[in-house]
Design an enzyme around this catalytic site. Structure first.
Site, PDB file in Angstrom:
ATOM      1  N   HIS A 110      47.622  41.762  44.973  1.00 59.41           N
ATOM      2  CA  HIS A 110      47.289  42.559  43.793  1.00 59.41           C
ATOM      3  C   HIS A 110      46.469  43.804  44.144  1.00 59.41           C
ATOM      4  O   HIS A 110      46.350  44.713  43.328  1.00 59.41           O
ATOM      5  CB  HIS A 110      46.562  41.703  42.743  1.00 59.41           C
ATOM      6  CG  HIS A 110      45.155  41.333  43.086  1.00 59.41           C
ATOM      7  ND1 HIS A 110      44.818  40.118  43.633  1.00 59.41           N
ATOM      8  CD2 HIS A 110      43.998  42.005  42.936  1.00 59.41           C
ATOM      9  CE1 HIS A 110      43.519  40.063  43.808  1.00 59.41           C
ATOM     10  NE2 HIS A 110      42.985  41.199  43.389  1.00 59.41           N
ATOM     11  N   ASP A 144      49.682  35.613  46.327  1.00 55.99           N
ATOM     12  CA  ASP A 144      48.822  36.796  46.200  1.00 55.99           C
ATOM     13  C   ASP A 144      48.309  37.265  47.554  1.00 55.99           C
ATOM     14  O   ASP A 144      47.134  37.584  47.718  1.00 55.99           O
ATOM     15  CB  ASP A 144      47.651  36.513  45.253  1.00 55.99           C
ATOM     16  CG  ASP A 144      46.939  37.790  44.826  1.00 55.99           C
ATOM     17  OD1 ASP A 144      47.560  38.869  44.928  1.00 55.99           O
ATOM     18  OD2 ASP A 144      45.770  37.724  44.421  1.00 55.99           O
ATOM     19  N   SER A 218      38.179  41.753  46.478  1.00 57.73           N
ATOM     20  CA  SER A 218      39.487  41.114  46.626  1.00 57.73           C
ATOM     21  C   SER A 218      40.130  41.470  47.959  1.00 57.73           C
ATOM     22  O   SER A 218      40.208  42.636  48.341  1.00 57.73           O
ATOM     23  CB  SER A 218      40.416  41.553  45.493  1.00 57.73           C
ATOM     24  OG  SER A 218      40.054  40.980  44.277  1.00 57.73           O
TER      25      SER A 218
END
Length: 348
Positions: A110, A144, A218
């Site tokens: 993402h 992901d 992230s």
């Protein structure tokens, strides 16, 4: 003069007592760990063209491209929309880490999804001066994860892989990343829980930590006290403080291998249709306890059919790992390599 000397002596005693207290409590010193592991962590910036008629503020950009299921965590941080800005460049920030000396980098999918340009900035100790354009080698939306490659003449430092299955609740962890654009920030905490299901997708099995993880973290590494990689920081619960989630490295290892060797994750298939053995199913089958998965169908010609598995069998373990439900089944299967024999324990 006498008063000053007495005061200095009292302060020395106080500081000595504090130092002894820290030693007695066995509190870790993360400075060497951060200095050793930090150079293998990178900042990632992306750009993509957009033809829409809205523009998010900086906070909204940092939350862009979060994986499915996380929207409810972040809605309260979204930027206000308004105005017409056609063909604007949308930017996002994230983190990543180097996994090979020749420039392979792992991050979250993402972080780089739909990006037209991906730029990687190395740590200061690697001669940080300007961002390097990175190539997207491959990505897997379900887990992901994404793999990038940068070209550089330097031999780059990289992180050693640990074993996330051996983690114990309460042990110290270190997160390094790029929260809110603050590059190479280091935070520490403990492992709060394992096997957390936060409804993020079919392979939902996260490590939970109270180390500060924020937007921009992230894709960054989660390290144990020995400095080995045990997780990939992925999400936070914005409703609370000290609740962050990371993908266990054992879950990501096979995905990274497939992306590096083929640019995609090879599909694995046994040819089974399964359902969880809940209390009602266990009662119908005359079982003492619920647990495992019930084989409801076997596809002709599949590996399962060739192995002699039949509808009505209950799958209890794969390679001695317990299969408590379909989620366990998918998690275990996801960590296997195509062509590898599996040992299944069945109740017939």
């Amino acid at each position: 003069m006498m008063i000053k000397k007495c005061l200095a002596a009292m302060l020395a005693v106080t500081f000595l007592a504090a130092s002894q207290l820290a030693q007695a409590a066995n509190l870790p010193d993360f400075s060497e760990l951060a200095a050793k592991s930090g150079p293998a962590v990178v900042n990632i910036g992306t750009e993509r063209k957009a033809s829409g008629n809205s523009q998010d503020d900086l906070m909204g950009e940092m939350f862009r491209n979060m994986p499915p299921g996380f929207d409810k965590f972040f809605d309260q941080f979204g930027g206000k929309r308004g105005g017409k800005r056609p063909q604007m460049k949308q930017k996002s920030l994230g983190s990543g880490f180097i996994v090979s000396a020749d420039g392979y980098i792992v991050t979250n999918n993402h972080v780089v999804a739909d990006a037209d340009v991906i730029r990687v900035t190395l740590d200061q100790s690697n001669g940080k001066s300007e961002a390097i354009t990175a190539k997207l080698v491959g990505a897997d939306e379900e887990t992901d994860l994404a793999l990038l490659k940068i070209e550089t003449k330097k031999t780059l430092p990289y992180l050693a892989f640990g074993n996330s299955d051996e983690l114990r609740i309460g042990e110290w962890l270190l997160a390094i990343g790029n929260p809110f654009g603050l590059d190479h920030s280091v935070t520490a905490g403990i492992l709060s829980a394992k096997n957390r299901n936060i409804h993020a997708g079919p392979f939902d099995n996260f490590l939970q930590t109270d180390a500060s993880i924020n937007p921009g973290n992230s894709g960054g590494p989660l390290l144990n006290i020995e400095g080995v990689l045990i997780g990939i920081n992925t999400a936070v619960d914005a409703r609370a403080e000290g609740i962050g989630f990371a993908i266990p490295i054992n879950k990501a290892r096979r995905v990274m291998h497939d992306l590096m060797s083929a640019g995609r994750v090879a599909p694995l298939w046994l040819g089974l249709d399964l359902q969880d053995v809940d209390g009602r199913t266990a009662m119908a089958l005359g079982l003492k306890d619920a647990g495992g998965v019930l084989v409801t169908a076997v596809f002709p010609g599949s590996p399962a059919a060739k192995a002699g598995i039949a509808p009505g069998d209950i799958l209890e373990t794969i390679n001695s790992s317990p299969v408590r439900d379909r989620r366990d089944y998918l998690d275990i299967l996801r960590n296997q390599t195509a062509g590898t024999p599996l040992r299944l324990q069945l109740l017939r």
